[in-house]
Design a protein around this motif. Structure first.
Motif: not given
Length: 499
Positions: A101-102, A118-120, A126-128, A383-390
């Motif tokens: 992830a990093l 990594d997206y998650r 960003l929320h912590d 992060a946006n493209t972690q699992f391929g091109t959206p």
């Protein structure tokens, strides 16, 4: 300049998993290079489980392949600047994902950081606010005073580097003031600015859509909204470009000084005489910002409102003019400017790596030990493209959200305004120049250097010339009287928090 095609699987230059061992780097017992600043005490874990990938592999399993690197160079930071990264950043992100992830990166000469790919993990960071701080002052003491990266990451009393009550106070000043700009009036301002620019090159038949349109339109918009005349434009463009690119310490320092001088002069002028503009509203907000605080909110807002918006418009236009799915769109096809903007925000966000955070304490985060005070940034693009091109269908369906506006308490406070400006600017251009096309192949386009942005150096295009005396409506027909009233916004109107 075109980036030479590489065989599939070829690592980017300097790939930490495939480069030569770095002399004097560190030993396996160190597990993480001290210069990278990410490590755990030697008795906390074994070297083989230092970077456990998401799929459960360890270094002994050959992830990456055991013969691809030695323990000494496995975690050398990968450089996210220079022409190679600018030409094909996604190839770099693909190789960085081997860390999990990093990943360790270098964002300027001698300045390292940890990049979240990594997206998650990005959402968690960003929320912590309890684990991470936005205050960069302790980190700044570890960076050379003349580093070209400091104008982008050096602490200021603004909404980006603050937290808690101060952050809420600054953010409300910005959102309350922008809320006074009505959407239909903002759209009218964009149309007026777009038509004024198109009149400059419409009769020529060719244009650089970056230099002559995408870069100038946000400038005209924000200069007007903040109360500055167009005569300031060249100073502003030069200063802001130098801050973002940071090609050398000298250039970065000079650009930062010029940018600050530009804003100080603006606030000084408004201190003497208020006007119907964002600067005056910032100054008169009930939260009572000092001049220093006002200056720093404007420095951030103008920077965030101009350069990324330029890149959003330019990247979307390059996609529309080079993708067959948009071919008929210019004269009323199925795909729209909003579709192009959506694809850009998912795949080539204008601000690609940012959201600087600093660990409050040593923390084991998504499989990686991060040292207290270490700079950690989010790669929105990775992060946006972690699992391929959206795909466009995914973007339209609302299945998941891209991170190009960041997220959490520090998400972009004026995204609605930015989207309206970008969409209207593209629609206006393609309405007047319906047969516009790229003057070069898409592969020949050159991208600007920099670890933070995804920005075209130029976007040459050609079209059938238009003239003011031709039949039908033209951009020459529009003007202030036909598109926007002179009293559209007024300092008499108070932000919601003042009512």
């Amino acid at each position: 300049m075109t980036f030479p095609q590489q065989p599939e699987g070829t690592p980017p230059p300097g790939c930490p998993a495939h480069g030569a061992p770095q002399a004097g780097a560190y030993t396996p017992t160190d597990a993480y290079a001290p210069s990278v600043g990410v490590y755990a005490p030697a008795d906390t874990y074994a070297p083989t489980d230092a970077y456990p990938p998401a799929d459960g592999y360890t270094a002994t399993d050959g992830y990456p392949p055991a013969d691809a690197y030695t323990a000494a160079d496995a975690y050398a930071p990968l450089k996210l600047y220079g022409p190679d990264f600018a030409a094909d950043p996604h190839r770099f992100y693909q190789h960085l994902r081997q860390y999990g992830a990093l990943a360790p990166v270098e964002i300027a000469p001698g300045v390292t950081a940890i990049l979240v790919t990594d997206y998650r993990a990005a959402l968690d960071l960003l929320h912590d606010d309890s684990t991470w701080t936005k205050d960069s002052r302790a980190w700044m003491r570890t960076v050379p005073a003349d580093s070209p990266i400091l104008p982008m990451l050096g602490w200021r009393p603004n909404v980006f580097f603050s937290e808690g009550e101060a952050h809420d106070r600054y953010r409300e000043v910005i959102t309350d003031s922008f809320d006074l700009v009505e959407p239909h009036e903002l759209r009218a301002r964009v149309r007026l600015a777009a038509d004024s620019l198109i009149r400059r090159f419409g009769s020529v038949g060719e244009v650089d859509l970056i230099a002559d349109y995408a870069r100038l339109l946000p400038l005209l918009m924000f200069n007007g909204l903040f109360g500055l005349p167009d005569s300031y434009s060249e100073r502003f463009i030069s200063a802001l470009s130098g801050v973002l690119e940071g090609n050398s310490p000298q250039e970065a320092a000079a650009a930062n000084a010029a940018y600050e001088k530009y804003i100080v002069e603006l606030v000084g002028a408004k201190r003497a005489q208020r006007g119907p503009d964002l600067t005056s509203w910032f100054m008169d907000h009930p939260h009572g910002l000092s001049d220093e605080e006002v200056i720093n909110q404007i420095i951030l807002t103008l920077g965030a409102g101009n350069e990324p918006l330029t890149n959003l418009i330019g990247n979307a236009l390059s996609r529309m003019l080079s993708d067959d799915r948009y071919y008929s769109t210019l004269s009323g096809g199925a795909l729209t400017a909003q579709d192009a903007i959506s694809e850009v925000l998912w795949n080539d966000p204008p601000l690609t790596n940012y959201s600087a955070h600093f660990a409050r304490r040593d923390v084991f985060f998504h499989g990686t030990w991060v040292r207290a005070g270490q700079l950690v940034m989010v790669s929105y693009a990775a992060a946006n493209t972690q699992f391929g091109t959206p795909t466009l269908e995914r973007a339209r369906s609302g299945s998941g959200s891209h991170l190009s506006w960041a997220a959490g308490p520090h998400g972009c406070p004026v995204r609605r305004h930015a989207l309206l400006i970008a969409t209207t600017a593209i629609e206006r251009l393609t309405a007047w120049l319906s047969d516009i096309e790229l003057a070069v192949g898409h592969a020949e386009l050159v991208w600007r250097n920099g670890a933070f942005h995804r920005a075209l150096a130029a976007l040459p295009a050609r079209f059938t010339p238009i003239t003011p005396d031709q039949a039908g409506a033209t951009p020459w027909d529009s003007g202030p009287s036909s598109s926007i009233r002179s009293d559209t916004i007024s300092t008499e109107r108070r932000p919601a928090s003042a009512r």
